[in-house]
Write an enzyme that holds these catalytic residues in place. Sequence first.
Site, PDB file in Angstrom:
ATOM      1  N   GLY A 189      -8.273  20.802  35.834  1.00 57.47           N
ATOM      2  CA  GLY A 189      -6.985  20.285  36.389  1.00 57.47           C
ATOM      3  C   GLY A 189      -7.109  20.836  37.981  1.00 57.47           C
ATOM      4  N   GLY A 245      -4.650  19.516  40.973  1.00 59.02           N
ATOM      5  CA  GLY A 245      -3.246  19.544  41.012  1.00 59.02           C
ATOM      6  C   GLY A 245      -2.503  20.725  42.035  1.00 59.02           C
ATOM      7  N   GLN A 246      -1.490  20.849  42.133  1.00 63.88           N
ATOM      8  CA  GLN A 246      -0.671  21.380  43.081  1.00 63.88           C
ATOM      9  C   GLN A 246      -1.241  23.091  42.988  1.00 63.88           C
ATOM     10  OE1 GLN A 246       3.291  22.768  42.396  1.00 63.88           O
ATOM     11  NE2 GLN A 246       3.857  22.939  44.583  1.00 63.88           N
ATOM     12  N   ASP A 257     -11.926  18.230  37.249  1.00 64.08           N
ATOM     13  CA  ASP A 257     -10.584  17.274  37.567  1.00 64.08           C
ATOM     14  C   ASP A 257     -10.919  15.901  36.702  1.00 64.08           C
ATOM     15  OD1 ASP A 257      -7.644  17.835  38.790  1.00 64.08           O
ATOM     16  OD2 ASP A 257      -8.064  15.619  38.533  1.00 64.08           O
ATOM     17  N   TYR A 284       8.178  18.548  28.232  1.00 66.00           N
ATOM     18  CA  TYR A 284       7.601  19.698  28.899  1.00 66.00           C
ATOM     19  C   TYR A 284       7.654  21.088  28.323  1.00 66.00           C
ATOM     20  CZ  TYR A 284       5.994  22.722  33.086  1.00 66.00           C
ATOM     21  OH  TYR A 284       5.481  23.326  33.886  1.00 66.00           O
ATOM     22  N   LYS A 292       5.380  23.832  26.497  1.00 66.69           N
ATOM     23  CA  LYS A 292       5.021  25.198  27.086  1.00 66.69           C
ATOM     24  C   LYS A 292       5.355  25.844  25.857  1.00 66.69           C
ATOM     25  CE  LYS A 292       3.653  24.316  31.146  1.00 66.69           C
ATOM     26  NZ  LYS A 292       2.302  24.391  31.294  1.00 66.69           N
ATOM     27  N   ILE A 349       6.882  26.429  41.677  1.00 63.58           N
ATOM     28  CA  ILE A 349       6.203  26.934  43.099  1.00 63.58           C
ATOM     29  C   ILE A 349       6.190  26.245  44.102  1.00 63.58           C
ATOM     30  CG2 ILE A 349       3.630  27.236  43.180  1.00 63.58           C
ATOM     31  CD1 ILE A 349       4.496  29.010  40.951  1.00 63.58           C
TER      32      ILE A 349
END
Length: 321
Positions: A8, A11-12, A34, A142, A146, A172
């Site tokens: 990943g 991503g950010q 990715d 989500y 988690k 973030i």
Amino acid sequence: MKNILVVGAGGQIGSELVPYLRNIYGDSHVVAADLNCAPCMKLGENGPLENLDALDGKQYAEIVKKYKIDAIFNLVALLSATGEKNPQLAWKINMGALMNSLEIARENGAALFTPSSIGAFGNNTPHDGTPQDTIMHPSTIYGVCKVTGELLGDYYHQRFGVDARSVRFPGIISNETLPGGGTTDYAVEVYYAAVKGEQFTCPLPEGTYLDMMYMPDALKACVQLMEADPSKLKHRNSFNISAMSFEPSQILAAIQKRMPEFKMVYNVDPIKKAIAESWPNYMDDTCARNEWGWNPTWNLETMTDDMLKVIADKHAKGLLK
């Protein structure tokens, strides 16, 4: 950590974690992967870049073996607001990538980092000074993913000895990569609007406090935890970490202190509002501080100075859309 795989990576967090890790461990020792390499081709300029669907366990395992990976950062996830639009897809992606990561870590003796989030908490969690160990009944898919991920990480550690570690990230804030569908995204987007001279429309109501963190602190936390002495870790999945807590009018005031002409209005998104109200105002991160020395560097004022400077430099170069 000697040979690291970041899944990943586009991503950010991943897009900044890869160069951060390469600066520490060497370019050739950090593999970026990715599903779609096209947006993150820059990561292939200084080190290995692989196209990987994290739901393809066979391909995933082959990459781990090819590079003799001993530490995996699994950053694959659909975020909170995006996940609510398609809960089934969110579960498939978030949990599929995690299960493959855990199994591959187990089979190859690799350590595993998979971030958790403030989204793991819910309405019946104490919102002020949220304890490390407390009730967790999230109201989003989500958050459900988690919490499940935290439990699975602990299970794989206890049952199979997998060195699984995690932090509960707050929102973030980054000046590099725009976020993609999170409830805390406004705290990034507002800076871009200010630099571009635009009025910002905030999707959360005034007074909505949320835990936040500047990206340099988030990157530091990833490495610090993964390099921590395991004998000192009473908790693993997952540590509360906190840096700052603010609500929209406070970030507005911080920007207006530097750009008095900046304006912000409110147009509340009911889905984001409900999600934000179920999350902590701020978390108690005493365990992270005591067990592996967590200590954030950035606050709202220093972050605002840096965000505005970096984004203004981009704007001057014509790099903003």
